[in-house]
Design an enzyme around this catalytic site. Sequence first.
Site, PDB file in Angstrom:
ATOM      1  N   GLU A 259      15.327 -46.232 104.609  1.00  0.00           N
ATOM      2  CA  GLU A 259      16.028 -46.121 105.894  1.00  0.00           C
ATOM      3  C   GLU A 259      15.145 -46.669 107.007  1.00  0.00           C
ATOM      4  O   GLU A 259      13.943 -46.391 107.036  1.00  0.00           O
ATOM      5  CB  GLU A 259      16.403 -44.658 106.162  1.00  0.00           C
ATOM      6  CG  GLU A 259      17.380 -44.093 105.134  1.00  0.00           C
ATOM      7  CD  GLU A 259      17.810 -42.661 105.435  1.00  0.00           C
ATOM      8  OE1 GLU A 259      17.423 -42.134 106.497  1.00  0.00           O
ATOM      9  OE2 GLU A 259      18.534 -42.076 104.616  1.00  0.00           O
ATOM     10  N   HIS A 278      22.778 -41.839 108.417  1.00  0.00           N
ATOM     11  CA  HIS A 278      22.127 -40.527 108.310  1.00  0.00           C
ATOM     12  C   HIS A 278      22.569 -39.601 109.443  1.00  0.00           C
ATOM     13  O   HIS A 278      21.776 -39.113 110.247  1.00  0.00           O
ATOM     14  CB  HIS A 278      20.596 -40.674 108.322  1.00  0.00           C
ATOM     15  CG  HIS A 278      19.910 -39.540 107.610  1.00  0.00           C
ATOM     16  ND1 HIS A 278      18.756 -39.706 106.891  1.00  0.00           N
ATOM     17  CD2 HIS A 278      20.208 -38.215 107.525  1.00  0.00           C
ATOM     18  CE1 HIS A 278      18.379 -38.547 106.382  1.00  0.00           C
ATOM     19  NE2 HIS A 278      19.239 -37.627 106.764  1.00  0.00           N
TER      20      HIS A 278
END
Length: 526
Positions: A259, A278
């Site tokens: 990420e 997220h």
Amino acid sequence: MSKVLVSDPVDQAGIDILQQVAEVDVNTNLSEEELVRLIPEYDAIMIRSGTRVTGRVIEAATQLKIIGRAGVGVDNIDVPAATRKGILVVNSPEGNTIAAAEHAIAMMLSLSRHIPDASTSVKAGQWNRKQFTGVEVYKKTLGIVGLGKIGSHVATIARAMGMRLLAYDPFLSAERAEQIGCQLVELDVLLRESDYITLHLPKTPETAHMVNAESLKSMKPSARIINCARGGIIDETALAEAVEAGTVAGAALDVYENEPLGESPLTSLGKEVILTPHLGASTAEAQVNVAIDVAEQIRDVLLGLPARSAVNIPGLRPDVLEKLRPYLQLAETLGNLVGQLSGGRIESLNLRLQGDLAGNDTQPVVVAALKGLLSHALQERVNYVNATIEAKERGIHIVETRDSTVRDYPASLSLSAKGSMGNHSVTGALLGEDDIRITDVDGFPINVPPNKHMLFTLHRDMPGIIGKIGSLLGSFNVNIASMQVGRKIVRGDAVMVLSIDDPLPEGIMSEILKVPGIRDAYTVAL
């Protein structure tokens, strides 16, 4: 008056609570050097994910009583250093439960009705109703992998929507699953029978790429998978290939192995895949909840009251902590070891406290053993506050006995666990304040310090077997740090314990089990 440093942005509701009992300074984006310079004047610090409370910062803290993390993970805090110094570390393990569960449900519904792409289409001036024909979730089967607090709340919502619920959680009893409204099944059954699969478990060596090319092939072609838990549980390349090939109908992901996501085969897929950045805990309510939760705990500790979600050891004075700390580390290490050896769902744990240890306040030692027992499965979800509750919810029967007789060591601890994959026992002792030794495994005497990566074998005591294992490990480029064998009688059964520098590579365990004389083998990561 006490002073509190808030070093990351938090909701004002949390600051208002802190101001009831302390002078509060909000000072964000501090470097480690700045934090080291400022921390000596504070009694508490409240952080989120931005601030790193390192060992240097903790060492510089002369009056710090509590570190509060407004969130779940405490990776940015040196918890062992804080524990050694008697500083309480607290988090908010339930503050984002509702947010994460609702996001998983939202992803499931959005995936079923193609909502993101349909919205984009209408905004582009199109009206392609037939292109976005969806499916209903009513009477469909939802497979929930991991029945913790978030998974359990997902089950509650899904049951109200008329879904049939299957669950896989090797650390939960069937009775507890039934109370939640789920039928507990093996993972292969869940994958095979579910129309939707939602993941709610931590990423561990065992769960990494749990959903892979092989498991995806076992799913229905009409199945859809949702992951709002941790990145890396799904092999994203294999998932993209399965969706493109029609092996599965779709996927909705909120978390990723790396990420921000960046380049990924998932991003080129159409309406069958939904990706969010997220967002599981990103609700206004969750941010308020975690700020209030942690601020209340900091306030209570500054007033001399206990915290409800301590990550390390709650409510102990530094002098008591210093006395018990070596025993607590011993108990946690042995609990972790026997839990991994026993494997799967643990049914019971017997603790025998021997010698000088039997005369101490042993409740913290028992809790430490439970924390170690559950930590491999639950990761950061288990702490010294909730270990007993987590064990009770999983139906683990606990028996504690004391024996003040001093034998080989002034104080020792024995743990025996009965698990779904076997029964095992370990004993350990302290040779010095921080010198932990494993002194017995399944009744075989040894004297081994715990190591991050270990290999245990049960084998016949026969010539050549140790050399064969050593040569086999060498052929796989595994370096052995130490080796010891324990036996009861010559030419009988024996236990060999190998400390190794790295995890065993894939495929080597099956080769170890083929060695003549090897009866069983286990890897342990401490």
